[in-house]
Design a protein around this motif. Structure first.
Motif, mmCIF file in Angstrom:
data_model
loop_
_atom_site.group_PDB
_atom_site.id
_atom_site.type_symbol
_atom_site.label_atom_id
_atom_site.label_comp_id
_atom_site.label_asym_id
_atom_site.label_seq_id
_atom_site.Cartn_x
_atom_site.Cartn_y
_atom_site.Cartn_z
ATOM 1 N N MET A 1 -10.077 11.435 -3.965
ATOM 2 C CA MET A 1 -9.274 10.423 -3.271
ATOM 3 C C MET A 1 -9.092 9.208 -4.176
ATOM 4 N N THR A 2 -7.874 8.672 -4.237
ATOM 5 C CA THR A 2 -7.613 7.521 -5.097
ATOM 6 C C THR A 2 -8.287 6.268 -4.543
ATOM 7 N N ILE A 3 -8.395 5.256 -5.390
ATOM 8 C CA ILE A 3 -8.981 3.983 -4.947
ATOM 9 C C ILE A 3 -8.167 3.399 -3.803
ATOM 10 N N CYS A 4 -6.842 3.428 -3.921
ATOM 11 C CA CYS A 4 -6.004 2.858 -2.860
ATOM 12 C C CYS A 4 -6.190 3.598 -1.544
ATOM 13 N N ASN A 5 -6.298 4.921 -1.592
ATOM 14 C CA ASN A 5 -6.519 5.684 -0.374
ATOM 15 C C ASN A 5 -7.864 5.354 0.262
ATOM 16 N N GLN A 6 -8.876 5.135 -0.558
ATOM 17 C CA GLN A 6 -10.185 4.778 -0.029
ATOM 18 C C GLN A 6 -10.151 3.401 0.635
ATOM 19 N N ALA A 98 -2.666 -6.418 -0.130
ATOM 20 C CA ALA A 98 -2.101 -5.965 -1.402
ATOM 21 C C ALA A 98 -3.226 -5.555 -2.352
ATOM 22 N N ILE A 99 -3.079 -4.373 -2.941
ATOM 23 C CA ILE A 99 -4.084 -3.831 -3.862
ATOM 24 C C ILE A 99 -3.391 -3.351 -5.135
ATOM 25 N N CYS A 100 -3.996 -3.662 -6.281
ATOM 26 C CA CYS A 100 -3.453 -3.198 -7.561
ATOM 27 C C CYS A 100 -4.612 -2.925 -8.514
ATOM 28 N N ILE A 101 -4.549 -1.803 -9.214
ATOM 29 C CA ILE A 101 -5.636 -1.410 -10.122
ATOM 30 C C ILE A 101 -5.097 -1.301 -11.547
ATOM 31 N N TYR A 102 -5.806 -1.959 -12.463
ATOM 32 C CA TYR A 102 -5.492 -1.877 -13.895
ATOM 33 C C TYR A 102 -6.720 -1.378 -14.659
ATOM 34 N N VAL A 106 -3.447 -1.512 -18.409
ATOM 35 C CA VAL A 106 -2.398 -0.582 -17.988
ATOM 36 C C VAL A 106 -2.497 -0.355 -16.485
ATOM 37 N N HIS A 107 -1.362 -0.452 -15.804
ATOM 38 C CA HIS A 107 -1.345 -0.228 -14.358
ATOM 39 C C HIS A 107 -1.666 1.219 -14.028
ATOM 40 N N LYS A 108 -2.551 1.433 -13.024
ATOM 41 C CA LYS A 108 -2.937 2.774 -12.609
ATOM 42 C C LYS A 108 -2.427 3.121 -11.213
ATOM 43 N N GLU A 109 -2.574 2.201 -10.257
ATOM 44 C CA GLU A 109 -2.098 2.470 -8.910
ATOM 45 C C GLU A 109 -2.029 1.175 -8.112
ATOM 46 N N SER A 110 -1.186 1.194 -7.078
ATOM 47 C CA SER A 110 -1.021 0.027 -6.218
ATOM 48 C C SER A 110 -0.804 0.477 -4.786
ATOM 49 N N MET A 111 -1.041 -0.462 -3.851
ATOM 50 C CA MET A 111 -0.774 -0.207 -2.442
ATOM 51 C C MET A 111 -0.287 -1.483 -1.769
ATOM 52 N N LEU A 121 2.342 1.890 1.691
ATOM 53 C CA LEU A 121 3.116 2.424 0.568
ATOM 54 C C LEU A 121 2.236 2.395 -0.670
ATOM 55 N N LYS A 122 1.995 3.569 -1.262
ATOM 56 C CA LYS A 122 1.082 3.693 -2.373
ATOM 57 C C LYS A 122 1.752 4.381 -3.549
ATOM 58 N N THR A 123 1.170 4.196 -4.713
ATOM 59 C CA THR A 123 1.626 4.908 -5.902
ATOM 60 C C THR A 123 1.677 6.410 -5.635
ATOM 61 N N GLY A 124 2.822 7.009 -5.962
ATOM 62 C CA GLY A 124 2.986 8.448 -5.791
ATOM 63 C C GLY A 124 3.552 8.871 -4.455
#
Length: 226
Positions: A1-6, A98-102, A106-111, A121-124
């Motif tokens: 599970m991605t960080i944003c999903n968690q 708002a969540i963003c992971i670098y 480099v950007h990895k994922e956001s929500m 709304l999440k990355t992917g």
């Protein structure tokens, strides 16, 4: 599970308690509100990082004392625990997280999360895209600024960057801009989700390419469907 999903699951599981704290508010030095709901959201993410993601460092609106040092770490989670606090404490549902992971810049994922509207709304993510002529604008504009807006468009002022970003990325808004400037936690998840989905993004009147932004500055920006 991605960080944003968690983090999404954490928000959903704790939403009743977050909402219960909306009336417990206080004024900050800049005259804006912060609520105990903001602090609870931040604590939930901090506790998650400490227990599950200890190699990540938090940059958050409500923790200015750690942001400068943490933004220079290799792994960073950027958080706005409640964006649109004025809406939140007023009983409106148009507030967000708002969540963003670098990693290594480099950007990895956001929500973009609108928990009380049950919109995430999440990355992917794959979603239905609308075509709109509505332009979202920042609530920081003055009456004089509003009177100078370009004619020929429908405009909306909602007072929540997460809500506005969600709508421009999904096409429910044609564009969203803030000509006065906003901090990184307000905008960087939406900027990156806009790039992922093929929108035009400028920051400080220059094309934006997903770079990590300094948390100590404000940035003017425009996100627009092509």
């Amino acid at each position: 599970m991605t960080i944003c999903n968690q983090i999404k699951e954490i928000i959903i599981n704790n939403l009743p308690e977050i909402i219960s704290l909306r009336k417990e508010k206080m004024l900050k030095e800049d005259g804006s509100y912060v609520s105990k709901g903001d602090f609870l959201c931040e604590k939930l993410v901090k506790d998650f990082i400490a227990s599950e993601m200890s190699d990540y460092f938090l940059v958050s609106e409500e923790s200015p004392e750690i942001n400068n040092a943490n933004s220079k770490k290799d792994k960073v989670i950027i958080l706005d625990p409640i964006d649109g606090t004025e809406n939140f404490v007023s009983g409106l549902k148009e507030w967000g997280v708002a969540i963003c992971i670098y990693e290594n810049g480099v950007h990895k994922e956001s929500m973009l999360a609108l928990p009380e509207l049950n919109c995430y709304l999440k990355t992917g993510d794959i979603f239905e895209k609308f075509e709109s002529r509505i332009c979202g604008i920042s609530s920081s504009l003055t009456k004089e600024d509003i009177l100078k807006l370009e004619p020929g468009f429908e405009y909306r002022i909602i007072g929540c960057a997460v809500y506005n970003m969600y709508n421009v990325v999904t096409g429910s808004f044609f564009s969203f801009e803030n000509p006065k400037g906003a901090k990184v936690w307000d905008i960087i998840p939406g900027l990156n989700l806009a790039l992922e989905n093929g929108l035009s993004v400028t920051v400080n009147n220059t094309q934006y390419h997903g770079e990590l932004l300094d948390p100590n500055q404000k940035y003017i920006f425009k996100v627009q469907n092509r």
